[in-house]
Design an enzyme around this catalytic site. Sequence first.
Site, short mmCIF file in Angstrom:
data_model
loop_
_atom_site.label_atom_id
_atom_site.label_comp_id
_atom_site.label_asym_id
_atom_site.label_seq_id
_atom_site.Cartn_x
_atom_site.Cartn_y
_atom_site.Cartn_z
N LYS A 130 -6.64 32.75 0.92
CA LYS A 130 -7.41 33.90 1.40
C LYS A 130 -7.09 34.05 2.89
O LYS A 130 -7.70 33.38 3.74
CB LYS A 130 -8.91 33.72 1.22
N ASP A 155 -3.01 42.52 13.70
CA ASP A 155 -2.31 42.69 14.98
C ASP A 155 -1.81 41.38 15.58
O ASP A 155 -1.46 41.34 16.76
CB ASP A 155 -3.20 43.41 16.00
N HIS A 190 -3.88 30.91 -4.33
CA HIS A 190 -5.33 30.82 -4.15
C HIS A 190 -5.72 31.06 -2.69
O HIS A 190 -6.89 30.92 -2.32
CB HIS A 190 -5.79 29.43 -4.61
N HIS A 250 -19.76 27.48 -3.15
CA HIS A 250 -18.31 27.70 -3.26
C HIS A 250 -17.56 27.26 -2.00
O HIS A 250 -16.35 27.42 -1.90
CB HIS A 250 -18.05 29.18 -3.54
N LYS A 285 -15.56 25.12 0.70
CA LYS A 285 -14.57 24.04 0.63
C LYS A 285 -14.46 23.47 2.03
O LYS A 285 -13.59 23.87 2.83
CB LYS A 285 -13.21 24.56 0.15
N ASP A 324 -17.07 12.44 11.48
CA ASP A 324 -17.23 11.80 12.79
C ASP A 324 -17.34 12.80 13.95
O ASP A 324 -17.01 12.45 15.10
CB ASP A 324 -16.07 10.85 13.07
#
Length: 486
Positions: free
Chosen positions: A229, A234, A227, A404, A406, A411
């Site tokens: 991404k 470089d 899952h 979507h 996450k 603090d």
Amino acid sequence: MNASFANNILPFILAGYAISILVVVIMIVLENRSPLKTISWVLVLLLLPGLGFIFYIFFGQNFRKEKIIARKGLRNHHRINYLAHSQITQLADGHLSKNDIARQPTGIVRLLLNNSSSVVTTGNEVTFLQNGTRKFDALIRELKKAEHFIHLQYYIFAEDNIGNQVKEILKEKARRGIEVRLIVDDVGSWELKSPFYEEMRDAGIEVYSFLQVHFPLLTSKVNYRNHRKIVVIDGHVGFIGGYNIADRYRDGDLNSYGIWRDTHIMIKGDAVNSLQSIFLIDWYFVSQTELSDPKYFPQSEAIGNKTMQIVPSGPDSDWPAIMMGIFQTIATARDYVYIATPYFMPSESVLLALKTAALSGVDVRIIIPEKSDAFITLLCSRSYIREILEAGVQVYFYQKGFLHSKTLVADDRISIVGSANMDFRSFEQNFEATAFIYDKETGIEMKETFLQDQADSEIVLLPEWMDRPFLEKVKESFARLFSPLL
């Protein structure tokens, strides 16, 4: 005669099925999983005769101890372990200067060093990309600048407008002699057909799908998806977050849930080497080729002031590292914890940490989408709302589209963004990668973004939530029985 035969043979068939179910139940119990997950699978087996058994064979077996990705002997893995253990020793001995790790929340830093060898890097620059246009504009701009190599890893890579635009850039770079490598998840990117792979390979791109699923030779590894991404260009620029490669991540889906609200970050600095390590270990798994040349790990000068750890987690690791880091962040928060997640199906430990923090006076807020791309997970997410509201957690339904993101910020000192959702699958089954950033300026920026999303959301009030139709509550409660399996 036929009826007599059926009457004679049917008891044996039923007895055989009952014995097979009993054997599977014993296997589940002996795996010593959490009681919640064990009971959930037993219920599936009992409530879905035949089909439940097939589900378990395909989706239910526990491969964490089997280590789907074997790291033994990998030089990149040894390099990560060496750096991590060196930092652990320095931290324990107090040999770090005040400008290094010692100034960070050492409990969380040490936890992530121990549970996933997540090396701490300083001097990084972090740019937040909080809508699809910004994310893809930045990605395309940096891809066009590539001079040596491009490494990409996505759960979903769609062959649509944005997917084809990225594909053409990769093909052009490969034709110019730049190394281009791509990993896509075989389930997430199931719509990609053979011509896509052939076109990429003909241009000189190395492309693999992760844990291929060949029907009817389906194995239970279909349940363990990559899952992540990740993009590394470089060795100096990296991307991580929630966006995949598809038009809906930029343009939304006005017919279903409106705009797509997500969060990604672009990183420059030594943290890019951490992203590179994760990619190259996955690359070894799909290609059986280890890339350990120093050119893939160039040294970067400090171009920013952000300290961070890039944390991988998955069934190839000994510990659910990201979940443990989130738990520790919530448990040690003193003022506030703000969370955005598309799916809210927390483990028992994280759920308890949230309720404990709220009952202790910490300002705990969670934004989840009112509309979702997965009906069952939406029902399941809603089944947790009553108990966290009763503990004092504030819950909001995002209204402008599909949330979507996450993210978690606590603090003003710890910011978390990556691919992992607040659910069992991300915590225990999927291969995920998440950035833990220790920086006040970043924390304030993430907090302000959260409050903007909160302004686009509707608060959930306990009296009104309790007064909903009984049938809705029943559907949500029933869906929750299967939350460890979703």
